[in-house]
Design a protein around this motif. Structure first.
Motif, PDB file in Angstrom:
ATOM      1  N   THR A 133       0.828  -1.219   0.000  1.00 33.81           N
ATOM      2  CA  THR A 133       0.000   0.000   0.000  1.00 33.81           C
ATOM      3  C   THR A 133       0.860   1.265   0.000  1.00 33.81           C
ATOM      4  OG1 THR A 133      -0.163  -0.083   2.418  1.00 33.81           O
ATOM      5  CG2 THR A 133      -1.952  -1.104   1.155  1.00 33.81           C
ATOM      6  N   ARG A 161      -8.224  -2.263   5.981  1.00 32.00           N
ATOM      7  CA  ARG A 161      -9.384  -1.364   6.096  1.00 32.00           C
ATOM      8  C   ARG A 161      -8.944   0.103   6.077  1.00 32.00           C
ATOM      9  NH1 ARG A 161     -11.592  -5.586   9.866  1.00 32.00           N
ATOM     10  NH2 ARG A 161     -13.553  -6.326   8.954  1.00 32.00           N
ATOM     11  N   GLU A 162      -7.812   0.398   6.710  1.00 33.53           N
ATOM     12  CA  GLU A 162      -7.310   1.781   6.774  1.00 33.53           C
ATOM     13  C   GLU A 162      -6.799   2.269   5.416  1.00 33.53           C
ATOM     14  OE1 GLU A 162      -4.282   1.870   9.733  1.00 33.53           O
ATOM     15  OE2 GLU A 162      -5.631   1.195  11.339  1.00 33.53           O
ATOM     16  N   SER A 163      -6.242   1.347   4.620  1.00 37.35           N
ATOM     17  CA  SER A 163      -5.561   1.752   3.387  1.00 37.35           C
ATOM     18  C   SER A 163      -6.519   2.209   2.288  1.00 37.35           C
ATOM     19  CB  SER A 163      -4.709   0.599   2.849  1.00 37.35           C
ATOM     20  OG  SER A 163      -5.545  -0.402   2.280  1.00 37.35           O
ATOM     21  N   HIS A 164      -7.739   1.693   2.311  1.00 36.77           N
ATOM     22  CA  HIS A 164      -8.736   1.989   1.270  1.00 36.77           C
ATOM     23  C   HIS A 164      -8.293   1.492  -0.110  1.00 36.77           C
ATOM     24  CE1 HIS A 164     -10.918   4.232   4.240  1.00 36.77           C
ATOM     25  NE2 HIS A 164      -9.893   5.062   4.424  1.00 36.77           N
ATOM     26  N   GLN A 165      -7.264   0.657  -0.152  1.00 41.19           N
ATOM     27  CA  GLN A 165      -6.866   0.080  -1.435  1.00 41.19           C
ATOM     28  C   GLN A 165      -7.815  -1.077  -1.755  1.00 41.19           C
ATOM     29  OE1 GLN A 165      -2.945  -1.865  -1.865  1.00 41.19           O
ATOM     30  NE2 GLN A 165      -2.738  -0.713  -3.768  1.00 41.19           N
ATOM     31  N   LYS A 176     -14.166  -3.668  -8.509  1.00 42.34           N
ATOM     32  CA  LYS A 176     -13.828  -2.589  -7.563  1.00 42.34           C
ATOM     33  C   LYS A 176     -12.932  -1.543  -8.221  1.00 42.34           C
ATOM     34  CE  LYS A 176     -14.150  -4.407  -2.889  1.00 42.34           C
ATOM     35  NZ  LYS A 176     -13.426  -4.422  -1.612  1.00 42.34           N
TER      36      LYS A 176
END
Length: 338
Positions: free
Chosen positions: A111, A135-139, A308
């Motif tokens: 990431t 979840r934090e990375s939004h990748q 996605k």
């Protein structure tokens, strides 16, 4: 090497028009787009990967995190990986394979570096330490496996809970009341690996509902470990007539040991396996089994990830329904045989 300018000349358009067709950044008429695409095919043009990445801020690479552990059945993992790679290519993506046991560090590396546009994670644990970072990375990412908390995640997996229930139902229908489960290596359960835990949940729940006595014993696999495990099972539950095996490396040792003890399959004992069809059909007794849909899992994971990346996907859990194939290793329990 064919250049973009040569494609433009061949199609009778400007170089910028070819660039827009490739990047999709501007609307191009259907007729012009088709003409450019035809020239690309005829000339065999391949855009420069570095230039394309700079232009689009995309690497066109999917990272596949697949820790290769000694306690896992590697052929299944690699079959999924091959399905991921071949499906990714049809969508114009290459696959970066990460095989180490780095956990969160590998997620940070991918990431933080822009190495890949998206990630697929395998060998998912119920409380997987990689997930908070994901979840934090939004990748964009997809899990092949199911954690305890799927909120905000996209997951693909065989429905292992239903798989366990299906194995018990099959043996119970044949009159077996004492069933032993020969499981994965102890370390797989110590890590709370999702597929193993969920299979066990399904086995236990359905056994309780049907009044079946169930005994679960992990096994390292291999002949010596299987000999110790089988001796322990038969000492604790001498009336055992049904076995469920979720450990590919224990299958053939179990069948060999049963033969040595004079226990005929399926006349004296029945065996159901959760394994690839190839393992089931090539065993010394063709095994009744629930197959692992490795190719289907890999394909679905990539398709959900591409959706996605294209802005079409959303968090969802896709569970593939298990299918049990009856072969030569299961029959009526001895007391109900005619």
């Amino acid at each position: 090497m064919v250049t973009l300018a040569e494609v433009a000349q061949h199609a009778g358009v400007s170089a910028s028009t070819v660039s827009y067709v490739l990047s999709g950044k501007r609307s191009i008429s259907t007729t012009t787009r088709q003409r450019v695409e035809q020239s690309i095919r005829e000339l065999g043009y391949h855009p420069n990967a570095g230039a394309r990445a700079l232009a689009s801020s995309r690497s066109n690479i999917i990272a596949l995190m697949i820790p290769l552990r000694t306690d896992m059945y590697v052929p299944v993992m690699m079959e999924i990986a091959i399905a991921v790679a071949t499906t990714a290519r049809t969508h114009g993506y290459d696959v970066l394979l990460l095989t180490g046991e780095e956990g969160p560090d590998a997620v940070r590396r991918v990431t933080g570096s822009g190495l890949a546009d998206a990630m697929i994670l395998m060998d998912v644990e119920l409380d997987d330490e990689r997930l908070p970072l994901l979840r934090e990375s939004h990748q964009p990412s997809v899990l092949i496996g199911l954690p305890a908390d799927t909120a905000g995640l996209t997951c693909v997996d065989l429905d292992f809970k239903a798989t366990g229930a299906l194995c018990v139902e099959h043996l119970a229908t044949l009159g077996h009341r004492d069933i032993a489960v020969i499981g994965e290596a102890p370390a797989v359960y110590e890590r709370h690996t999702g597929f193993a835990e969920r299979t066990l949940d399904g086995l236990r729940l359905r056994s309780q509902e049907l009044g079946i006595r169930l005994l679960h014993r992990p096994c390292e696999g291999g002949y010596d470990a299987m000999a110790v495990t089988l001796a322990r099972i038969l000492d604790e539950r001498p009336g055992t007539t049904g076995f469920v095996v979720q450990n590919e490396s224990a299958v053939e040792p179990l069948l060999a040991l049963l033969r040595q003890q004079g226990r005929a399959v399926p006349e004296d004992v029945s065996v159901v396996a959760v394994c690839p069809d190839q393992v089931a059909t090539q065993a010394s007794v063709r095994l009744t089994s629930v197959s692992i849909p490795a190719q289907e899992m890999g394909r679905h994971a990539v398709e959900q990830l591409v959706a996605k990346l294209d802005g079409r996907g959303s968090a969802e859990v896709l569970l593939i329904a298990p299918e049990l194939t009856v072969r030569a290793s299961t029959g009526p329990a001895p007391s109900t045989a005619h």
